[in-house]
Design a protein around this motif. Structure first.
Motif, mmCIF file in Angstrom:
data_model
loop_
_atom_site.group_PDB
_atom_site.id
_atom_site.type_symbol
_atom_site.label_atom_id
_atom_site.label_comp_id
_atom_site.label_asym_id
_atom_site.label_seq_id
_atom_site.Cartn_x
_atom_site.Cartn_y
_atom_site.Cartn_z
ATOM 1 N N ARG A 69 -10.078 5.493 6.506
ATOM 2 C CA ARG A 69 -10.241 4.196 7.154
ATOM 3 C C ARG A 69 -11.055 3.080 5.898
ATOM 4 O O ARG A 69 -10.985 2.092 6.115
ATOM 5 N N GLN A 70 -12.169 4.137 4.780
ATOM 6 C CA GLN A 70 -12.237 2.506 4.270
ATOM 7 C C GLN A 70 -11.246 1.897 3.345
ATOM 8 O O GLN A 70 -11.386 0.826 3.189
ATOM 9 N N SER A 71 -10.055 2.773 3.082
ATOM 10 C CA SER A 71 -8.986 2.172 2.445
ATOM 11 C C SER A 71 -8.298 1.032 2.907
ATOM 12 O O SER A 71 -8.241 0.023 3.135
ATOM 13 N N GLN B 63 -0.426 7.136 -1.154
ATOM 14 C CA GLN B 63 -1.909 7.005 -1.220
ATOM 15 C C GLN B 63 -3.187 7.573 -0.343
ATOM 16 O O GLN B 63 -4.053 7.605 -0.236
ATOM 17 N N ARG C 59 0.882 -1.043 0.049
ATOM 18 C CA ARG C 59 0.439 0.050 -0.186
ATOM 19 C C ARG C 59 0.905 1.507 0.098
ATOM 20 O O ARG C 59 1.059 1.783 0.842
ATOM 21 N N GLU D 170 -12.127 8.478 3.805
ATOM 22 C CA GLU D 170 -11.413 7.481 3.333
ATOM 23 C C GLU D 170 -10.221 6.681 3.420
ATOM 24 O O GLU D 170 -10.493 5.936 2.955
ATOM 25 N N GLU E 28 -9.814 -0.434 5.590
ATOM 26 C CA GLU E 28 -10.441 -1.513 6.055
ATOM 27 C C GLU E 28 -10.630 -2.559 4.648
ATOM 28 O O GLU E 28 -10.945 -4.011 4.606
ATOM 29 N N THR E 29 -10.023 -1.956 3.479
ATOM 30 C CA THR E 29 -10.851 -3.297 2.827
ATOM 31 C C THR E 29 -8.862 -3.123 2.313
ATOM 32 O O THR E 29 -9.253 -4.471 1.828
ATOM 33 N N LEU E 30 -8.179 -2.857 2.521
ATOM 34 C CA LEU E 30 -7.136 -3.570 2.322
ATOM 35 C C LEU E 30 -6.900 -4.368 3.868
ATOM 36 O O LEU E 30 -6.188 -5.790 3.704
ATOM 37 N N GLY F 115 -9.689 -6.492 5.983
ATOM 38 C CA GLY F 115 -10.843 -7.414 5.898
ATOM 39 C C GLY F 115 -10.666 -6.687 7.984
ATOM 40 O O GLY F 115 -10.888 -5.619 7.926
ATOM 41 N N ASN F 116 -10.957 -8.844 8.003
ATOM 42 C CA ASN F 116 -11.632 -8.210 9.458
ATOM 43 C C ASN F 116 -10.136 -8.005 10.187
ATOM 44 O O ASN F 116 -10.489 -8.121 11.826
#
Length: 279
Positions: free
Chosen positions: A218-220, A204, A200, A216, A222-224, A226-227
């Motif tokens: 956080r979403q980036s 970015q 990453r 933005e 969390e997408t990378l 997962g859980n």
């Protein structure tokens, strides 16, 4: 009142007696940042040189990488020379959105439990907001501090290897993708990445030199991830500098607890017994 890890110029200007630290630095010209500081800086700001103040190039530790972390006593001496006193908020800035030495200084301050933020957009955002610059070089009185680093926020190569083998860590490499893939390597002797590392790139986190919103970021991440819990995340880069940008980004996103593999690729790849992945 809690102050965010990344703050804008208006917030920085409104702080009560902050310590501004100019961290401008160019890898290709190590003297350029200090010259720019002398030509104009935030009023009252002191200067931090990446090689001289935020690294320990006298370290004889094996495989410590190109920018070994300074010892706590070294960093305490630097803070003392800057006139810092406990409780005083530090604002680090550079000319690259915190991408280089400002994020590194922030991380050292976090390890030392010193309240700190990075100036969003750096010195360019400060002047764009109509804030003044100064050429006066402060001469603060030495405050003779002692500090200790929270070394639980660091991971060494052996621990990293064990954690990844047990699937207890997610390693995130902040370098540009061609370096991560091993297609190019302009600095270190070996090209590639640590097997199992995700990529990453730190840039970015920014858009047009400013930080993306906390949502933005956080979403980036969390997408990378997962859980996976933020505490499972270990960051690296080429030498432990731009990796701090991703640590800072996660903190700004409210994802606290990630750690740093400070030797990063330069330290890992200097040991011929460590595996290398490409592609």
């Amino acid at each position: 009142m809690s102050i965010a890890p990344v703050i804008d110029a208006g917030t920085a200007a409104g702080l009560h007696s902050p310590l501004f630290v100019d961290c401008r630095f160019e890898l290709a010209d190590p003297a350029a940042g200090e010259a720019a500081y002398r030509a104009g800086h935030l009023p009252g700001a002191v200067y931090a040189h990446l090689d001289r103040d935020l690294s320990d190039h006298g370290s004889d530790a094996a495989h410590a990488g190109r920018h070994p972390l300074p010892a706590a006593a070294q960093f305490a001496a630097r803070l003392s020379a800057w006139g810092w006193l406990p409780g005083r908020h530090v604002v680090a800035y550079d000319g690259a959105g915190g991408a280089l030495a400002a994020a590194r200084l922030w991380w050292l301050l976090v390890m030392a439990r010193v309240p700190a933020s990075v100036l969003d957009g750096g010195i360019q955002a400060w002047t764009a907001a109509g804030q003044p610059l100064s050429t006066d070089i402060p001469k603060p009185a030495d405050t003779h501090l002692d500090i200790a680093f929270d070394t639980d926020l660091l991971v060494d190569a052996d621990e990293l290897t064990h954690l990844m083998a047990e699937n207890h860590a997610v390693l995130v490499d902040a370098r540009a993708r061609p370096r991560y893939l091993g297609e190019v390597e302009p600095i270190d002797a070996v090209a590639g990445h640590v097997p199992g590392a995700l990529n990453r790139p730190f840039d970015q986190n920014l858009i047009d030199g400013r930080w993306r919103t906390s949502a933005e970021l956080r979403q980036s991440f969390e997408t990378l991830l997962g859980n996976r819990h933020p505490g499972d995340v270990v960051h690296m880069c080429g030498s432990g500098v731009t990796a701090c940008h991703n640590v800072l980004a996660m903190a700004q996103a409210g994802l606290e607890g990630s750690r740093l593999f400070a030797p990063s690729w330069s330290g890992w790849s200097s040991d011929p017994d460590r595996p290398v992945a490409r592609g």
